[in-house]
Write a protein that holds these residues in place. Structure first.
Motif, PDB file in Angstrom:
ATOM      1  N   UNK A 141       0.843  -1.191   0.000  1.00 59.06           N
ATOM      2  CA  UNK A 141       0.000   0.000   0.000  1.00 59.06           C
ATOM      3  C   UNK A 141       0.879   1.241   0.000  1.00 59.06           C
ATOM      4  N   UNK A 142       0.389   2.286  -0.629  1.00 59.52           N
ATOM      5  CA  UNK A 142       1.101   3.562  -0.545  1.00 59.52           C
ATOM      6  C   UNK A 142       0.357   4.536   0.364  1.00 59.52           C
ATOM      7  N   UNK A 143      -0.445   3.966   1.268  1.00 58.13           N
ATOM      8  CA  UNK A 143      -1.176   4.724   2.283  1.00 58.13           C
ATOM      9  C   UNK A 143      -1.235   3.872   3.548  1.00 58.13           C
ATOM     10  N   UNK A 144      -1.288   4.462   4.736  1.00 60.13           N
ATOM     11  CA  UNK A 144      -1.345   3.653   5.970  1.00 60.13           C
ATOM     12  C   UNK A 144      -2.716   3.044   6.238  1.00 60.13           C
ATOM     13  N   UNK A 145      -3.720   3.417   5.462  1.00 57.84           N
ATOM     14  CA  UNK A 145      -5.090   2.974   5.717  1.00 57.84           C
ATOM     15  C   UNK A 145      -5.484   1.800   4.823  1.00 57.84           C
ATOM     16  N   UNK A 146      -5.667   0.621   5.422  1.00 57.27           N
ATOM     17  CA  UNK A 146      -6.077  -0.540   4.621  1.00 57.27           C
ATOM     18  C   UNK A 146      -7.527  -0.421   4.159  1.00 57.27           C
ATOM     19  N   UNK A 147      -8.310   0.443   4.811  1.00 57.90           N
ATOM     20  CA  UNK A 147      -9.702   0.632   4.408  1.00 57.90           C
ATOM     21  C   UNK A 147      -9.827   1.143   2.978  1.00 57.90           C
ATOM     22  N   UNK A 148      -8.756   1.709   2.447  1.00 56.81           N
ATOM     23  CA  UNK A 148      -8.758   2.115   1.039  1.00 56.81           C
ATOM     24  C   UNK A 148      -9.037   0.900   0.154  1.00 56.81           C
ATOM     25  N   UNK A 149      -8.532  -0.245   0.558  1.00 58.82           N
ATOM     26  CA  UNK A 149      -8.808  -1.501  -0.147  1.00 58.82           C
ATOM     27  C   UNK A 149     -10.119  -2.123   0.342  1.00 58.82           C
ATOM     28  N   UNK A 150     -10.296  -2.143   1.657  1.00 61.69           N
ATOM     29  CA  UNK A 150     -11.389  -2.907   2.256  1.00 61.69           C
ATOM     30  C   UNK A 150     -12.772  -2.309   1.988  1.00 61.69           C
ATOM     31  N   UNK A 151     -12.894  -0.999   2.039  1.00 60.40           N
ATOM     32  CA  UNK A 151     -14.211  -0.368   1.890  1.00 60.40           C
ATOM     33  C   UNK A 151     -14.889  -0.714   0.560  1.00 60.40           C
ATOM     34  N   UNK A 152     -14.222  -0.534  -0.583  1.00 57.92           N
ATOM     35  CA  UNK A 152     -14.886  -0.897  -1.843  1.00 57.92           C
ATOM     36  C   UNK A 152     -15.192  -2.392  -1.956  1.00 57.92           C
ATOM     37  N   UNK A 153     -14.351  -3.227  -1.327  1.00 56.92           N
ATOM     38  CA  UNK A 153     -14.623  -4.668  -1.336  1.00 56.92           C
ATOM     39  C   UNK A 153     -15.936  -4.957  -0.612  1.00 56.92           C
ATOM     40  N   UNK A 154     -16.103  -4.365   0.576  1.00 58.73           N
ATOM     41  CA  UNK A 154     -17.336  -4.580   1.352  1.00 58.73           C
ATOM     42  C   UNK A 154     -18.553  -4.052   0.607  1.00 58.73           C
ATOM     43  N   UNK A 155     -18.408  -2.917  -0.071  1.00 62.07           N
ATOM     44  CA  UNK A 155     -19.522  -2.378  -0.856  1.00 62.07           C
ATOM     45  C   UNK A 155     -19.925  -3.341  -1.963  1.00 62.07           C
ATOM     46  N   UNK A 156     -18.948  -3.973  -2.573  1.00 63.03           N
ATOM     47  CA  UNK A 156     -19.247  -4.939  -3.632  1.00 63.03           C
ATOM     48  C   UNK A 156     -19.895  -6.198  -3.065  1.00 63.03           C
ATOM     49  N   UNK A 157     -19.425  -6.644  -1.903  1.00 57.25           N
ATOM     50  CA  UNK A 157     -20.012  -7.839  -1.281  1.00 57.25           C
ATOM     51  C   UNK A 157     -21.473  -7.612  -0.933  1.00 57.25           C
ATOM     52  N   UNK A 158     -21.831  -6.375  -0.598  1.00 54.66           N
ATOM     53  CA  UNK A 158     -23.228  -6.057  -0.277  1.00 54.66           C
ATOM     54  C   UNK A 158     -24.130  -6.235  -1.496  1.00 54.66           C
ATOM     55  N   UNK A 159     -23.574  -6.060  -2.687  1.00 58.80           N
ATOM     56  CA  UNK A 159     -24.382  -6.265  -3.897  1.00 58.80           C
ATOM     57  C   UNK A 159     -24.661  -7.745  -4.131  1.00 58.80           C
ATOM     58  N   UNK A 160     -23.809  -8.613  -3.574  1.00 60.40           N
ATOM     59  CA  UNK A 160     -24.030 -10.056  -3.685  1.00 60.40           C
ATOM     60  C   UNK A 160     -24.991 -10.560  -2.619  1.00 60.40           C
ATOM     61  N   UNK A 161     -24.911  -9.969  -1.423  1.00 55.73           N
ATOM     62  CA  UNK A 161     -25.776 -10.378  -0.314  1.00 55.73           C
ATOM     63  C   UNK A 161     -26.063  -9.147   0.549  1.00 55.73           C
ATOM     64  N   UNK A 162     -27.321  -8.723   0.592  1.00 51.95           N
ATOM     65  CA  UNK A 162     -27.687  -7.508   1.311  1.00 51.95           C
ATOM     66  C   UNK A 162     -27.496  -7.627   2.823  1.00 51.95           C
ATOM     67  N   UNK A 163     -27.317  -8.846   3.311  1.00 56.25           N
ATOM     68  CA  UNK A 163     -27.100  -9.030   4.746  1.00 56.25           C
ATOM     69  C   UNK A 163     -25.723  -8.530   5.193  1.00 56.25           C
ATOM     70  N   UNK A 164     -24.783  -8.442   4.245  1.00 58.88           N
ATOM     71  CA  UNK A 164     -23.437  -7.971   4.592  1.00 58.88           C
ATOM     72  C   UNK A 164     -23.531  -6.560   5.143  1.00 58.88           C
TER      73      UNK A 164
END
Length: 296
Positions: free
Chosen positions: A216-239
């Motif tokens: 990463x070129x930033x100290x925040x892993x949420x830069x990666x994690x946040x869009x992943x979680x948003x995409x997972x919500x499209x597969x299952x709204x319970x996420x």
């Protein structure tokens, strides 16, 4: 003979936790001395009397810490051959409301998230976005099978992955102990491709060449994690979020393994942390939800 301080150090407790633990055990020893007994000989009834003695001058959460310390101390005494049983093990932690989890994901639903995550149809003409999509699928696997949180991902390095043995080592944090978990066979395949082919592409693109598993070129892993979680919500709204997925993983583990094994797998320093994830049955869960969160 190993002293109690060394025993606690080997459990990887923080210095502050060790000091509190030893202080609480000294209090127990003082009480035992006044009763002309020793912790090594304490009976279950005497232990209950001690807890009763603590009640008038201590808040419930303080008593919880005393009970936790005593559990550890009795385990130590058993290891050293001074006791044959841990009479504090069955004591319930007082003053804590049981967690009620909403819309947890089943093991099948967690696995569906992994298999639903697309990589081949994404940005076919852009090598970098194709690489990050493959990286993200590796991240999804560690979310749904090992229950990792953002701070766990940040601390992972290449040496923590053993493809030959099929394991991942997760370093300790301020709140959790280290643990080593098995990888699913299909995770090993994804990780091998990621480490050997995908990760170098990402490193070159962001010009970062450290030993981190996920550069990463930033100290925040949420830069990666946040869009992943948003995409997972499209597969299952319970996420819901990272913690929701982790809770689902732990509750599913509790349906497969004994609580001590799950404590180790989850990296919980205290057994009460694992106990808080226990769901007696679906009917009781619905009753708790109706009691504390009535829908009508």
């Amino acid at each position: 003979m190993k002293d109690y301080y060394t025993y606690l150090e080997e459990l990887q407790h923080s210095q502050k936790t060790i000091e509190h633990n030893i202080y609480n055990i000294e209090k127990l020893k003082e009480w035992c001395k006044s009763k002309r007994t020793k912790p090594e000989k304490l009976t279950y009834r005497q232990l209950l009397n001690y807890i009763t003695y603590l009640k008038p001058t201590n808040k419930p959460e303080t008593i919880n810490r005393h009970i936790w310390a005593i559990k550890h101390y009795f385990t130590y005494l058993i290891e050293q051959g001074y006791r044959i049983d841990n009479i504090a093990d069955d004591l319930k932690v007082m003053g804590k409301r049981k967690k009620v989890f909403h819309n947890l994901l089943t093991s099948d639903e967690l696995e569906d998230l992994f298999y639903s995550y697309e990589t081949d149809k994404i940005w076919k003409d852009n090598f970098y976005y194709k690489a990050t999509a493959k990286r993200n699928k590796v991240v999804v696997g560690l979310l749904v099978y090992q229950g990792l949180l953002s701070n766990n991902f940040k601390s992972l390095e290449l040496e923590h992955i053993d493809l030959r043995k099929g394991t991942i080592y997760i370093p300790s944090t301020k709140r959790n102990a280290w643990r080593k978990l098995e990888l699913k066979p299909w995770q090993i395949i994804e990780l091998k491709e990621y480490i050997e082919e995908v990760r170098p592409i990402i490193q070159d693109h962001i010009n970062t060449y450290d030993e981190k598993l996920f550069p990463l070129n930033t100290p925040q892993f949420n830069v990666i994690l946040h869009p992943i979680l948003q995409k997972l919500k499209t597969y299952n709204q319970k996420v819901s979020n990272n913690n929701h997925i982790k809770a689902s993983v732990i509750v599913n583990w509790l349906g497969q393994y004994n609580i001590r094994k799950v404590q180790q797998m989850a990296g919980h320093r205290h057994i009460c942390s694992t106990e808080s994830y226990k769901q007696d049955n679906l009917e009781n869960l619905h009753e708790a939800i109706n009691q504390f969160h009535p829908l009508g």
